[in-house]
Design a protein around this motif. Structure first.
Motif, PDB file in Angstrom:
ATOM      1  N   LYS A   3      -5.152   3.067   8.300  1.00 11.32           N
ATOM      2  CA  LYS A   3      -6.160   4.295   8.392  1.00 11.32           C
ATOM      3  C   LYS A   3      -5.378   5.490   7.855  1.00 11.32           C
ATOM      4  O   LYS A   3      -4.121   5.565   8.246  1.00 11.32           O
ATOM      5  CB  LYS A   3      -6.613   4.479   9.799  1.00 11.32           C
ATOM      6  N   LYS A  10       0.847  -1.075  -0.101  1.00 12.65           N
ATOM      7  CA  LYS A  10       0.078   0.099  -0.109  1.00 12.65           C
ATOM      8  C   LYS A  10       0.906   1.060   0.034  1.00 12.65           C
ATOM      9  O   LYS A  10       1.870   1.179   0.760  1.00 12.65           O
ATOM     10  CB  LYS A  10      -0.822   0.105   1.240  1.00 12.65           C
ATOM     11  N   THR A  50      -4.093  -6.385  11.588  1.00 11.52           N
ATOM     12  CA  THR A  50      -5.265  -6.414  10.580  1.00 11.52           C
ATOM     13  C   THR A  50      -4.402  -6.296   9.442  1.00 11.52           C
ATOM     14  O   THR A  50      -5.191  -6.299   8.386  1.00 11.52           O
ATOM     15  CB  THR A  50      -6.373  -5.300  10.980  1.00 11.52           C
ATOM     16  N   SER A  51      -3.553  -5.559   9.026  1.00  9.98           N
ATOM     17  CA  SER A  51      -2.837  -5.302   7.673  1.00  9.98           C
ATOM     18  C   SER A  51      -3.581  -4.107   7.218  1.00  9.98           C
ATOM     19  O   SER A  51      -3.302  -3.650   6.192  1.00  9.98           O
ATOM     20  CB  SER A  51      -2.798  -6.385   6.846  1.00  9.98           C
ATOM     21  N   LYS A  52      -4.338  -3.361   7.982  1.00 11.52           N
ATOM     22  CA  LYS A  52      -5.163  -2.305   7.534  1.00 11.52           C
ATOM     23  C   LYS A  52      -4.599  -0.914   7.724  1.00 11.52           C
ATOM     24  O   LYS A  52      -4.003  -0.907   8.805  1.00 11.52           O
ATOM     25  CB  LYS A  52      -6.546  -2.248   7.977  1.00 11.52           C
TER      26      LYS A  52
END
Length: 168
Positions: A147, A88, A143-145
């Motif tokens: 924000k 990302k 979570t590998s997320k």
């Protein structure tokens, strides 16, 4: 549930972990690449200031070419596999409102990330780059997320307010 340990990184730094943490930073024209090996549950994130070039000195984590190479190599040395890594990419704003290529640092930083990740075979699954405003990102390695929060003023706007005598 216990709160996650938090790590702040700034330009010229990167962090790799298998622990459940939050890694955060604030980006203007700088770029952060967040890597996640879904098999090993390993995360890595960098923050670089300038794009650099293929001929940049090795080991200078302030330069995109070196920083991304070190981040990937460090993850691979710890047992990650390229085919399991997803990326990302965030940052790269151009807040100086000047179209001269000399001031397009953000755009060039993003180009370096995209080029090197593509050459390495790492898939970019999310990207939020460019624009006139910076970002704060928080990478949750449990979570590998990621924000992301957009900043509301550009560097040029802040500098102009200071020049005019207003506090920011």
């Amino acid at each position: 549930m216990a709160s996650l340990k938090r790590y702040f990184i700034t330009n010229g730094q990167f962090l790799i972990t298998t622990a459940q943490t939050e890694i955060y930073t604030v980006l203007g024209s700088c770029v952060s690449v967040c890597l996640w090996d879904k098999q090993r549950q390993m995360a890595g994130m960098n923050h670089y200031l300038l794009p650099g070039s293929k001929d940049s000195p090795k080991g200078d984590a302030d330069l995109g070419y070196s920083s991304i190479a070190m981040l990937i190599r460090s993850m691979l040395n710890r047992g990650a596999h390229v085919e399991n890594i997803e990326a990302k990419v965030f940052g790269g704003c151009n807040s100086w409102s000047n179209d001269h290529p000399l001031f397009s640092v953000g755009k060039r930083n993003v180009e370096v990330a995209n080029t090197l990740l593509q050459q390495t075979g790492i898939q970019i699954i999310a990207q939020h780059t460019g624009g006139s405003y910076g970002r704060k990102i928080i990478f949750n390695t449990a979570t590998s997320k990621v924000k992301m929060f957009m900043l509301s003023r550009s560097a040029a706007e802040v500098n102009e307010a200071i020049r005019r005598g207003f506090s920011c």
